[in-house]
Design a protein around this motif. Sequence first.
Motif, short mmCIF file in Angstrom:
data_model
loop_
_atom_site.label_atom_id
_atom_site.label_comp_id
_atom_site.label_asym_id
_atom_site.label_seq_id
_atom_site.Cartn_x
_atom_site.Cartn_y
_atom_site.Cartn_z
N TYR A 118 0.81 -1.22 0.00
CA TYR A 118 0.00 0.00 0.00
C TYR A 118 0.85 1.27 0.00
O TYR A 118 0.81 2.05 -0.94
CB TYR A 118 -0.95 0.00 1.20
CG TYR A 118 -1.87 1.20 1.22
CD1 TYR A 118 -3.02 1.22 0.45
CD2 TYR A 118 -1.59 2.31 1.99
CE1 TYR A 118 -3.86 2.32 0.45
CE2 TYR A 118 -2.42 3.41 2.00
CZ TYR A 118 -3.55 3.41 1.23
OH TYR A 118 -4.38 4.50 1.22
N PRO A 160 3.89 1.48 -2.88
CA PRO A 160 3.38 1.76 -4.23
C PRO A 160 2.70 3.13 -4.34
O PRO A 160 2.84 3.81 -5.35
CB PRO A 160 2.37 0.64 -4.49
CG PRO A 160 2.79 -0.45 -3.59
CD PRO A 160 3.35 0.21 -2.37
N LEU A 161 1.97 3.53 -3.30
CA LEU A 161 1.30 4.83 -3.35
C LEU A 161 2.32 5.96 -3.49
O LEU A 161 2.18 6.83 -4.35
CB LEU A 161 0.44 5.04 -2.10
CG LEU A 161 -0.30 6.38 -2.01
CD1 LEU A 161 -1.31 6.50 -3.15
CD2 LEU A 161 -0.99 6.50 -0.67
N ILE A 174 3.97 5.82 -6.97
CA ILE A 174 3.10 6.36 -8.02
C ILE A 174 3.08 7.88 -7.97
O ILE A 174 3.23 8.56 -8.99
CB ILE A 174 1.67 5.80 -7.87
CG1 ILE A 174 1.64 4.31 -8.21
CG2 ILE A 174 0.68 6.55 -8.75
CD1 ILE A 174 0.34 3.62 -7.81
N THR A 209 -5.49 8.46 -11.96
CA THR A 209 -4.84 7.19 -11.65
C THR A 209 -4.53 7.07 -10.17
O THR A 209 -4.80 6.04 -9.54
CB THR A 209 -3.55 7.04 -12.48
OG1 THR A 209 -3.88 7.17 -13.86
CG2 THR A 209 -2.90 5.70 -12.23
N ILE A 210 -3.96 8.12 -9.61
CA ILE A 210 -3.63 8.11 -8.18
C ILE A 210 -4.90 8.00 -7.34
O ILE A 210 -4.96 7.23 -6.38
CB ILE A 210 -2.82 9.36 -7.80
CG1 ILE A 210 -1.45 9.31 -8.48
CG2 ILE A 210 -2.66 9.47 -6.29
CD1 ILE A 210 -0.68 10.62 -8.41
N TRP A 217 -6.40 4.45 -7.57
CA TRP A 217 -5.59 3.51 -6.81
C TRP A 217 -5.84 3.69 -5.32
O TRP A 217 -6.02 2.73 -4.58
CB TRP A 217 -4.11 3.72 -7.13
CG TRP A 217 -3.26 2.61 -6.63
CD1 TRP A 217 -2.88 1.50 -7.31
CD2 TRP A 217 -2.70 2.48 -5.32
NE1 TRP A 217 -2.12 0.70 -6.50
CE2 TRP A 217 -1.99 1.28 -5.28
CE3 TRP A 217 -2.73 3.27 -4.18
CZ2 TRP A 217 -1.32 0.85 -4.15
CZ3 TRP A 217 -2.07 2.84 -3.05
CH2 TRP A 217 -1.37 1.63 -3.05
N ALA A 236 -9.28 2.48 -4.36
CA ALA A 236 -9.41 1.03 -4.49
C ALA A 236 -8.77 0.30 -3.31
O ALA A 236 -9.34 -0.65 -2.78
CB ALA A 236 -8.77 0.56 -5.79
N TRP A 237 -7.59 0.72 -2.91
CA TRP A 237 -6.84 -0.02 -1.91
C TRP A 237 -7.03 0.45 -0.47
O TRP A 237 -6.75 -0.30 0.47
CB TRP A 237 -5.35 -0.01 -2.26
CG TRP A 237 -5.06 -0.94 -3.38
CD1 TRP A 237 -4.92 -0.62 -4.69
CD2 TRP A 237 -4.92 -2.36 -3.29
NE1 TRP A 237 -4.69 -1.75 -5.44
CE2 TRP A 237 -4.68 -2.84 -4.60
CE3 TRP A 237 -4.98 -3.28 -2.26
CZ2 TRP A 237 -4.49 -4.18 -4.88
CZ3 TRP A 237 -4.78 -4.62 -2.54
CH2 TRP A 237 -4.54 -5.05 -3.83
N ALA A 265 -10.48 -3.67 -4.28
CA ALA A 265 -9.03 -3.46 -4.40
C ALA A 265 -8.46 -4.24 -5.58
O ALA A 265 -7.68 -3.71 -6.37
CB ALA A 265 -8.34 -3.88 -3.12
N ASN A 288 -8.97 -3.15 -9.25
CA ASN A 288 -8.13 -2.06 -9.76
C ASN A 288 -7.39 -2.49 -11.02
O ASN A 288 -7.19 -1.68 -11.92
CB ASN A 288 -7.14 -1.63 -8.67
CG ASN A 288 -6.36 -0.41 -9.06
OD1 ASN A 288 -6.88 0.50 -9.68
ND2 ASN A 288 -5.10 -0.39 -8.70
N ASN A 291 -8.20 0.10 -14.13
CA ASN A 291 -7.06 0.96 -14.43
C ASN A 291 -6.78 1.03 -15.94
O ASN A 291 -6.62 2.13 -16.48
CB ASN A 291 -5.84 0.50 -13.65
CG ASN A 291 -4.82 1.58 -13.46
OD1 ASN A 291 -5.12 2.75 -13.61
ND2 ASN A 291 -3.61 1.20 -13.10
#
Length: 137
Positions: free
Chosen positions: A27, A30-31, A34, A85-86, A89, A92-93, A122, A125, A129
Amino acid sequence: MTACGTDYLNKEWLSRSYILVYSFFVYFFPLFAIIYSYFFIVQAVAAHEKNMRDQAKKMNVASLRSSEAAQTSAECKLAKIALMTISLWFFAWTPYLVINYAGIFEGKKISPLATIWSSLFAKANAVYNPIVYGISH
């Protein structure tokens, strides 16, 4: 627990530490990766657009783009895609993370339905995406 997910009902330290490490690598890392990547992509496109405007001024033209392409700048389009996109994401998560943290920190009673929906949302995604990229290009 036999679902495709983490065992947040187990109160042993090993299970809790797994979820904490899992949340960092799945989580938070990757966040931030990104956000970091899109920040520099948008910054590079903005610098390129500035160079294009400066070149157009040197050539005494209004723009180096056609009239159709000049209506929306590339940096504006890219910023919208990056933000979308951000946001997708994140939306979703985050429920998946909240459910797992509520389970290991005993915050609230978690229903099986909430667990299923957060997990499904999640993992979906990966489906929506590419749809966002397809629509935006």
